[in-house]
Each structure stands twice: as structure tokens, then as C-alpha cells.
Design an enzyme around this catalytic site. Structure first.
Site, PDB file in Angstrom:
ATOM      1  N   HIS A   4       0.786  -1.238   0.050  1.00 28.87           N
ATOM      2  CA  HIS A   4       0.033   0.051  -0.078  1.00 28.87           C
ATOM      3  C   HIS A   4       0.879   1.316  -0.027  1.00 28.87           C
ATOM      4  CE1 HIS A   4      -3.598   2.448   1.446  1.00 28.87           C
ATOM      5  NE2 HIS A   4      -2.483   3.135   1.785  1.00 28.87           N
ATOM      6  N   GLU A   5       1.886   1.214   0.940  1.00 24.38           N
ATOM      7  CA  GLU A   5       2.747   2.414   0.767  1.00 24.38           C
ATOM      8  C   GLU A   5       3.739   2.579  -0.221  1.00 24.38           C
ATOM      9  OE1 GLU A   5       2.268   4.749   3.163  1.00 24.38           O
ATOM     10  OE2 GLU A   5       0.901   3.646   4.475  1.00 24.38           O
ATOM     11  N   HIS A  19       2.010   4.324  -3.125  1.00 27.80           N
ATOM     12  CA  HIS A  19       1.882   5.738  -2.868  1.00 27.80           C
ATOM     13  C   HIS A  19       3.057   6.351  -3.652  1.00 27.80           C
ATOM     14  CE1 HIS A  19      -2.007   6.169  -0.497  1.00 27.80           C
ATOM     15  NE2 HIS A  19      -1.288   5.404   0.357  1.00 27.80           N
TER      16      HIS A  19
END
Length: 213
Positions: free
Chosen positions: A7-8, A11
Site C-alpha cells: 500500500h505504501e 503511494h
């Protein structure tokens, strides 16, 4: 935590594609857990929550990015924010495909005695949990409350005074989350967050598992 790390990274990867090299320069575009795990959010917080009882969640260190370095700041900030939940949705779909493959392979293997039923059960449990966790991460992060990713989606549509007021809400974000997670369900028997996740992540999980079955 595997899901949170991806998820990170998502980004940071989208930010890089939009012109901001901050995450790359900080060494955060890697799947190495050492670059992402947070002592409190990844270890202590979920342990405390598990001991206390009730909902348990954890987080990795947020990937840094500089909106001023984005090619189209207003649009790209939205894309960077939505990249995280989108990565969790993609992981859930990939996990569903693995569940289908495991089912097609495992049922005959168990029937023929080539695989123990207990082992097959654990494989399915791990894969279905992976799907469920990613769906919860996806929809939880879409809640329009700072600093969750959904707040960036709301900011995309706000201008002027409305945008300033929304920024002021950030100082109350953690309090509001604690109230929604613990105070309302425990003392009032009302669980709006649970109802929301059941209606979104839970419903989609049921749909995906129904397609597999």
C-alpha cells in the site's frame, strides 16, 4: 503488514510517476519490511489492541511525498492518495485468483490422499484472510477523515474556506477514530465503522468468494 507495505510503496510509485522523487530518494520504493515497519504502529499498537480486545489494526510508516513537486499538484495528489487503496483492491483480486487455484488443485489432492485436509484448510484460511484484510484496508483508508487516503479525495473537491475548515479537522482525526472504534460500540452499542466495513469490504468479500465457490 505485507499488504500495508505494498500500500505504501504504491503511494510512492505513483508519486514518482507524477514527478515527485521524494519516496525514491528516501529509499521507500522497496518491499523490504525494514524500510517501512513502524515500532509503534506495526508492533506495539496491534498488540495493545489485541490485549485490550476489540478491533485490531496496524500501519506502516507513511511514504513521504512532496505535493509541490508533482507535475499537476491538485490532480496528482488525488492519484497518489488513491494508489494505496487501489493496491489493496488489486491484492484482494490476486488473492481471490489464488483461492480459486488452491481450490481447484487442493480438492482433488485431498480426495486422492496427496494432501492432508488440515493442510488444505490452512492454505484456504491464509489466502481468504489475505483477501479479507486487503478489502478492509482498501475501504478503511477510503474513509474521508484525515489523515486517511479518503480525505485527499474530499480535498480534491473543496476550495477556499471549505478546504481550510477540512484541514482544521485533522487535529481531531485520531480522537474521532478512537470514538468510532471503541467508545460507540462499547458504551452505546453503536458500531458505524463496523457497519460500513460490513457493507463494503464484507459484501465484496462475499461476492468474490461466491465467484470462487
Amino acid at each position: 503488514m505485507v499488504s500495508a507495505i505494498i500500500h505504501e510503496v504504491a503511494h510512492g510509485w505513483v508519486a514518482l510517476r507524477c514527478g515527485d522523487t521524494t519516496a525514491r530518494d528516501a529509499g521507500r520504493l522497496t518491499l523490504d519490511p525494514r524500510a517501512h515497519l513502524d515500532g509503534f504502529g506495526s508492533v506495539a499498537l496491534p498488540l495493545i489492541m489485541a490485549i485490550v480486545g476489540g478491533p485490531v489494526f496496524a500501519f506502516a510508516k507513511p511514504v513521504p511525498y512532496n505535493p509541490n513537486r508533482l507535475a499537476h499538484p491538485r490532480r496528482d495528489e488525488l492519484l497518489v492518495a488513491l494508489a494505496g487503496p487501489a493496491s489493496n483492491l488489486l491484492q484482494a483480486l490476486a488473492g481471490t485468483a489464488l483461492v480459486a487455484l488452491a481450490w481447484d488443485w487442493g480438492v482433488p489432492a485431498v480426495s486422492s490422499g496427496a494432501m492432508a485436509p488440515v493442510a488444505f484448510s490452512w492454505v484456504l484460511r491464509i489466502l481468504t484472510t489475505y483477501v479479507s484484510v486487503n478489502l478492509v484496508l482498501c475501504f478503511f483508508n477510503l474513509i474521508p477523515l484525515p489523515p486517511l487516503d479518503g480525505s485527499k479525495a474530499v480535498l480534491f473537491f473543496l476550495m477556499g474556506e471549505a478546504r481550510r475548515k477540512y484541514y482544521e479537522l485533522q487535529q481531531y482525526a485520531m480522537v474521532l477514530l478512537i470514538v468510532a472504534l471503541y467508545v460507540l460500540p462499547t458504551f452505546l452499542g453503536v458500531d458505524p465503522l463496523g457497519a460500513y466495513l460490513d457493507a463494503t469490504a464484507g459484501s465484496l468479500f462475499g461476492l468474490l468468494m461466491g465467484l470462487v465457490g
